[in-house]
Design a protein around this motif. Structure first.
Motif, PDB file in Angstrom:
ATOM      1  N   THR A  44      49.805  11.968  76.450  1.00  0.00           N
ATOM      2  CA  THR A  44      50.645  12.233  77.612  1.00  0.00           C
ATOM      3  C   THR A  44      49.749  12.421  78.842  1.00  0.00           C
ATOM      4  OG1 THR A  44      50.600  14.628  77.273  1.00  0.00           O
ATOM      5  CG2 THR A  44      52.372  13.391  76.178  1.00  0.00           C
ATOM      6  N   GLU A  45      50.362  12.429  80.007  1.00  0.00           N
ATOM      7  CA  GLU A  45      49.585  12.661  81.224  1.00  0.00           C
ATOM      8  C   GLU A  45      48.874  14.017  81.158  1.00  0.00           C
ATOM      9  OE1 GLU A  45      50.646  13.550  85.851  1.00  0.00           O
ATOM     10  OE2 GLU A  45      51.369  11.619  85.068  1.00  0.00           O
ATOM     11  N   TRP A  46      49.586  15.020  80.688  1.00  0.00           N
ATOM     12  CA  TRP A  46      49.012  16.366  80.574  1.00  0.00           C
ATOM     13  C   TRP A  46      47.896  16.391  79.527  1.00  0.00           C
ATOM     14  CZ3 TRP A  46      49.972  20.783  83.373  1.00  0.00           C
ATOM     15  CH2 TRP A  46      49.489  21.992  82.854  1.00  0.00           C
ATOM     16  N   GLY A  47      48.147  15.744  78.392  1.00  0.00           N
ATOM     17  CA  GLY A  47      47.169  15.722  77.314  1.00  0.00           C
ATOM     18  C   GLY A  47      45.884  15.022  77.715  1.00  0.00           C
ATOM     19  N   LYS A  48      45.991  13.965  78.500  1.00  0.00           N
ATOM     20  CA  LYS A  48      44.796  13.264  78.983  1.00  0.00           C
ATOM     21  C   LYS A  48      44.055  14.099  80.025  1.00  0.00           C
ATOM     22  CE  LYS A  48      46.575   8.591  78.140  1.00  0.00           C
ATOM     23  NZ  LYS A  48      47.080   7.339  78.779  1.00  0.00           N
ATOM     24  N   LYS A  49      44.808  14.791  80.864  1.00  0.00           N
ATOM     25  CA  LYS A  49      44.178  15.617  81.900  1.00  0.00           C
ATOM     26  C   LYS A  49      43.254  16.661  81.282  1.00  0.00           C
ATOM     27  CE  LYS A  49      45.341  18.801  85.683  1.00  0.00           C
ATOM     28  NZ  LYS A  49      46.450  19.420  86.482  1.00  0.00           N
ATOM     29  N   TYR A  50      43.693  17.244  80.165  1.00  0.00           N
ATOM     30  CA  TYR A  50      42.907  18.302  79.528  1.00  0.00           C
ATOM     31  C   TYR A  50      42.207  17.830  78.247  1.00  0.00           C
ATOM     32  CZ  TYR A  50      44.969  21.460  82.900  1.00  0.00           C
ATOM     33  OH  TYR A  50      45.342  22.069  84.077  1.00  0.00           O
ATOM     34  N   GLU A  78      60.398  18.218  87.820  1.00  0.00           N
ATOM     35  CA  GLU A  78      61.098  17.417  88.827  1.00  0.00           C
ATOM     36  C   GLU A  78      60.842  15.928  88.635  1.00  0.00           C
ATOM     37  OE1 GLU A  78      59.734  19.183  92.465  1.00  0.00           O
ATOM     38  OE2 GLU A  78      61.349  20.670  92.480  1.00  0.00           O
ATOM     39  N   ARG A  79      59.640  15.570  88.238  1.00  0.00           N
ATOM     40  CA  ARG A  79      59.335  14.158  87.993  1.00  0.00           C
ATOM     41  C   ARG A  79      60.094  13.637  86.781  1.00  0.00           C
ATOM     42  NH1 ARG A  79      53.049  13.765  87.459  1.00  0.00           N
ATOM     43  NH2 ARG A  79      53.580  11.577  86.990  1.00  0.00           N
ATOM     44  N   ILE A  80      60.168  14.440  85.724  1.00  0.00           N
ATOM     45  CA  ILE A  80      60.910  14.016  84.534  1.00  0.00           C
ATOM     46  C   ILE A  80      62.391  13.858  84.870  1.00  0.00           C
ATOM     47  CG2 ILE A  80      61.571  14.617  82.174  1.00  0.00           C
ATOM     48  CD1 ILE A  80      58.952  16.256  82.015  1.00  0.00           C
ATOM     49  N   ARG A  81      62.930  14.776  85.650  1.00  0.00           N
ATOM     50  CA  ARG A  81      64.351  14.683  86.011  1.00  0.00           C
ATOM     51  C   ARG A  81      64.634  13.473  86.881  1.00  0.00           C
ATOM     52  NH1 ARG A  81      67.349  19.325  88.341  1.00  0.00           N
ATOM     53  NH2 ARG A  81      69.072  18.204  87.388  1.00  0.00           N
ATOM     54  N   ARG A  82      63.594  12.933  87.539  1.00  0.00           N
ATOM     55  CA  ARG A  82      63.764  11.698  88.324  1.00  0.00           C
ATOM     56  C   ARG A  82      63.576  10.449  87.479  1.00  0.00           C
ATOM     57  NH1 ARG A  82      60.733  14.642  92.373  1.00  0.00           N
ATOM     58  NH2 ARG A  82      58.844  13.521  91.734  1.00  0.00           N
ATOM     59  N   GLY A  83      63.212  10.628  86.191  1.00  0.00           N
ATOM     60  CA  GLY A  83      63.143   9.477  85.302  1.00  0.00           C
ATOM     61  C   GLY A  83      61.788   9.182  84.696  1.00  0.00           C
ATOM     62  N   GLU A  84      60.720   9.837  85.144  1.00  0.00           N
ATOM     63  CA  GLU A  84      59.407   9.615  84.539  1.00  0.00           C
ATOM     64  C   GLU A  84      59.358  10.268  83.159  1.00  0.00           C
ATOM     65  OE1 GLU A  84      55.783   9.884  86.993  1.00  0.00           O
ATOM     66  OE2 GLU A  84      57.112  10.603  88.618  1.00  0.00           O
ATOM     67  N   GLN A  85      58.558   9.696  82.281  1.00  0.00           N
ATOM     68  CA  GLN A  85      58.427  10.246  80.930  1.00  0.00           C
ATOM     69  C   GLN A  85      56.960  10.256  80.512  1.00  0.00           C
ATOM     70  OE1 GLN A  85      60.689  11.760  79.218  1.00  0.00           O
ATOM     71  NE2 GLN A  85      62.557  11.194  80.324  1.00  0.00           N
ATOM     72  N   ASN A  86      56.701  10.805  79.323  1.00  0.00           N
ATOM     73  CA  ASN A  86      55.344  10.918  78.768  1.00  0.00           C
ATOM     74  C   ASN A  86      54.422  11.723  79.685  1.00  0.00           C
ATOM     75  OD1 ASN A  86      53.701  10.343  76.497  1.00  0.00           O
ATOM     76  ND2 ASN A  86      52.563   8.825  77.676  1.00  0.00           N
ATOM     77  N   LEU A  87      54.980  12.738  80.322  1.00  0.00           N
ATOM     78  CA  LEU A  87      54.179  13.582  81.211  1.00  0.00           C
ATOM     79  C   LEU A  87      53.667  14.810  80.461  1.00  0.00           C
ATOM     80  CD1 LEU A  87      56.361  13.502  84.463  1.00  0.00           C
ATOM     81  CD2 LEU A  87      54.493  11.989  83.790  1.00  0.00           C
ATOM     82  N   GLY A 340      56.813  20.441  75.388  1.00  0.00           N
ATOM     83  CA  GLY A 340      55.850  20.177  76.445  1.00  0.00           C
ATOM     84  C   GLY A 340      55.559  21.342  77.365  1.00  0.00           C
ATOM     85  N   LEU A 341      55.845  22.545  76.933  1.00  0.00           N
ATOM     86  CA  LEU A 341      55.413  23.726  77.678  1.00  0.00           C
ATOM     87  C   LEU A 341      54.050  24.133  77.122  1.00  0.00           C
ATOM     88  CD1 LEU A 341      58.724  25.816  77.728  1.00  0.00           C
ATOM     89  CD2 LEU A 341      57.786  24.417  79.569  1.00  0.00           C
ATOM     90  N   TRP A 342      53.052  24.260  77.987  1.00  0.00           N
ATOM     91  CA  TRP A 342      51.690  24.519  77.543  1.00  0.00           C
ATOM     92  C   TRP A 342      51.161  25.807  78.140  1.00  0.00           C
ATOM     93  CZ3 TRP A 342      50.524  21.752  73.535  1.00  0.00           C
ATOM     94  CH2 TRP A 342      51.089  20.464  73.390  1.00  0.00           C
ATOM     95  N   ARG A 343      50.828  26.750  77.253  1.00  0.00           N
ATOM     96  CA  ARG A 343      50.346  28.076  77.663  1.00  0.00           C
ATOM     97  C   ARG A 343      51.267  28.651  78.737  1.00  0.00           C
ATOM     98  NH1 ARG A 343      44.432  29.660  78.267  1.00  0.00           N
ATOM     99  NH2 ARG A 343      45.093  31.273  76.807  1.00  0.00           N
ATOM    100  N   TYR A 344      52.532  28.625  78.452  1.00  0.00           N
ATOM    101  CA  TYR A 344      53.588  28.975  79.403  1.00  0.00           C
ATOM    102  C   TYR A 344      54.004  30.429  79.196  1.00  0.00           C
ATOM    103  CZ  TYR A 344      58.111  28.683  81.814  1.00  0.00           C
ATOM    104  OH  TYR A 344      59.184  28.883  82.654  1.00  0.00           O
ATOM    105  N   MET A 345      53.923  31.231  80.233  1.00  0.00           N
ATOM    106  CA  MET A 345      54.323  32.639  80.162  1.00  0.00           C
ATOM    107  C   MET A 345      55.816  32.728  80.447  1.00  0.00           C
ATOM    108  SD  MET A 345      52.356  35.931  81.737  1.00  0.00           S
ATOM    109  CE  MET A 345      52.564  35.487  83.463  1.00  0.00           C
ATOM    110  N   ILE A 346      56.595  33.096  79.412  1.00  0.00           N
ATOM    111  CA  ILE A 346      58.049  33.013  79.540  1.00  0.00           C
ATOM    112  C   ILE A 346      58.655  34.213  80.268  1.00  0.00           C
ATOM    113  CG2 ILE A 346      58.249  31.589  77.479  1.00  0.00           C
ATOM    114  CD1 ILE A 346      59.272  34.036  75.992  1.00  0.00           C
ATOM    115  N   GLY A 347      57.898  35.299  80.403  1.00  0.00           N
ATOM    116  CA  GLY A 347      58.413  36.444  81.152  1.00  0.00           C
ATOM    117  C   GLY A 347      58.882  37.605  80.302  1.00  0.00           C
ATOM    118  N   ASP A 348      58.911  37.429  78.977  1.00  0.00           N
ATOM    119  CA  ASP A 348      59.306  38.524  78.093  1.00  0.00           C
ATOM    120  C   ASP A 348      58.076  39.297  77.635  1.00  0.00           C
ATOM    121  OD1 ASP A 348      61.987  37.966  78.232  1.00  0.00           O
ATOM    122  OD2 ASP A 348      62.009  36.752  76.415  1.00  0.00           O
ATOM    123  N   THR A 349      58.257  40.597  77.416  1.00  0.00           N
ATOM    124  CA  THR A 349      57.187  41.426  76.869  1.00  0.00           C
ATOM    125  C   THR A 349      57.591  41.916  75.488  1.00  0.00           C
ATOM    126  OG1 THR A 349      58.029  43.453  77.921  1.00  0.00           O
ATOM    127  CG2 THR A 349      56.422  42.154  79.153  1.00  0.00           C
TER     128      THR A 349
END
Length: 505
Positions: A44-50, A78-87, A340-349
């Motif tokens: 994915t775009e994210w996977g290649k970036k890192y 926002e990009r996915i909602r506009r139609g891009e994929q594999n991000l 596709g959420l990566w090291r995402y802090m969801i806000g719960d403790t």
């Protein structure tokens, strides 16, 4: 034939063996989850970036990737909602869960992949049934109907490429058709947009059914139950559904509602089971009816990390994997998921109470606390304080919210609570005193600030009129689904709105 026992023997019993790995090798299980997620997303775009393809272990993953909040993820969403994929994830993302974890006007749109539906959300529901049935071999859970109270779609938020809805609505929309044979109400009613006509439609549809189990948020299910009792003229819900045996609940703490449910469902065989199914994933299931802690579900499509609460907000907070956590310490939960959420802090403790298996309680939100004067009051403190005040006064709390008063005309700082009672205490002052004293007992920082009334005066309680919190949510267009009252706030934004609305007839 007991359909429930047949299904358990053919399907659910097999799952119990895998759950044993939660006790014997939790670190290995989580390491395999991380490896699988990285392998799937490496192109994915994210996977290649890192450079996911070159990440060898968790330590390297932790060093290479930053902690994310929704603001960092939002451009990709926002990009996915506009139609891009594999991000962020290789399979097409069509659905987005409109997060109900916030009460402000800006919504979060959480990606939901077909993999996350299968390996996380639906698997969580299946495991809740597995655990429940293993504890109750006499159950007839599937001999009747399951009443699932969910949210709705939001057609005005859909784009040509993606669809939006409450997580509960997405689950109903994509559920296995076989489940619809036992689920009530039908999909058309379940996905109705407006809450109050939806309650009426659900009541009409389900009153004559044989409902054996309920699933939903305690606060909204309570509204439905009261409506059904009013409509039928019955005193308790087990008079309407004599085979009702369990309520799978989540979304908000059950403590404030427990006594009301005991009054409205008086069958001695009624059970309650807490689950933790958020927009971002399914994370926990109560596996012991005598222990309020939930078991962390570690072999789904979710890799867990935890940030000590005191490090939240720092530029480079240190996160810990599951085997590194300490018992009894507050952590902010961080997840990497098959959506596709990566090291995402969801806000719960959360706070862990045991290992083998890892068990935890939700203690609050990273943004829902009061620390205006160094008191570090969290939702877990508030729930325990209210529970004791209710027990000693016979009161019942329906809903509440609290915020600091920074300084009034007499230069007095304090906490201000606005509480809607299902059953009022005979002496509101005594209720407030017990609450205040209990908070001092369980929170040393609060106790220090209350010492001799120097930094903090005794807390103040404003009695809310009937229906205040319902009206406040209605005013914001947030009735039903998984929308929640902000229990604690470090600012006065919400409580000022509530106080103003409380003065209206």
């Amino acid at each position: 034939m007991n359909r429930t026992r047949l299904l358990y023997n053919c399907y659910f019993s097999r799952r119990l063996k895998a759950l044993e790995d939660y006790t014997s090798k939790p670190g290995e299980v989580q390491a395999m989850v991380l490896r699988r997620l990285l392998d799937m997303a490496q192109n994915t775009e994210w996977g290649k970036k890192y450079s996911y393809a070159t990440i060898k272990d968790y330590d390297e993953f932790r060093r290479r990737l930053p902690i994310q909040t929704y603001e960092e993820v939002k451009p990709f969403v926002e990009r996915i909602r506009r139609g891009e994929q594999n991000l962020l994830w290789p399979s097409n993302i069509r659905w987005f869960a409109k997060s109900s974890g916030t009460t402000n006007d800006k919504s979060k749109f959480i990606p939901v992949s077909r993999e996350s539906l299968k390996d996380t959300h639906y698997r969580g529901g299946q495991d809740a049934c597995t655990i429940y049935l293993s504890q109750h071999p006499e159950s007839k859970l599937f001999n009747g109907n399951a009443l699932i109270l969910g949210g709705s779609h939001a057609p005005n938020l859909n784009t040509p490429h993606t669809l939006v809805g409450d997580l509960s609505a997405i689950l109903i929309e994509n559920i296995n058709p076989l489940v619809n044979l036992i689920r009530v109400p039908n999909k058309e009613i379940a996905l109705m947009e407006h809450f109050e006509p939806k309650m009426e439609a659900i009541a009409k549809y389900t009153i004559g059914k044989d409902v054996t189990n309920l699933s939903g948020v305690p606060s909204w299910m309570l509204v439905l139950i009261k409506h059904i009792l009013e409509k039928t003229g019955k005193r308790t819900l087990d008079e309407v559904w004599p085979n009702l045996e369990v309520f799978f609940h989540g979304g908000v703490a059950f403590t404030p509602y427990r006594e009301q449910y005991k009054q409205l469902i008086q069958h001695p065989g009624m059970h309650y089971m807490e689950t933790y199914n958020a927009s971002e994933g399914y994370f926990g299931t109560q596996n012991d009816p005598n222990d309020p802690a939930m078991m962390l579900m570690i072999d789904y499509g979710v890799f867990f990390e935890f940030i000590p609460l005191e490090e939240v907000g720092k530029d480079n907070p240190h996160a810990y994997c599951l085997e590194e956590v300490e018992l009894g310490k507050n952590y902010a939960m961080v997840i990497s998921t098959s959506a596709g959420l990566w090291r995402y802090m969801i806000g719960d403790t959360v706070k862990f109470s045991g290992r083998n298996p890892y068990k935890f309680v939700i203690t609050g939100r990273t943004k829902h606390f009061i620390n205006a004067f160094g008191e570090e009051l969290i939702v877990d403190n508030a729930e325990k304080g209210l529970a004791k005040a209710c027990k000693e006064t016979g009161a019942q709390v329906l809903d509440y919210s609290a915020a600091p008063v920074f300084m009034d005309e007499n230069a007095k700082c304090r906490h201000q609570w606005i509480i809607e009672f299902a059953k009022e205490p005979a002496d509101l002052h005594r209720f407030a005193t017990i609450l205040d004293d209990t908070l001092k007992e369980i929170n040393s920082d609060y106790e220090a600030k209350r010492q001799n009334n120097l930094a903090l005066q005794p807390l103040e309680i404003i009695k809310a009129r009937k229906g205040l919190f319902h009206d406040w949510l209605d005013q914001k267009g947030k009735l039903g689904g998984q929308h929640k009252i902000p229990r604690l706030s470090n600012t006065r934004e919400y409580i000022e709105e509530m106080i103003a609305l409380n003065k209206q007839a």
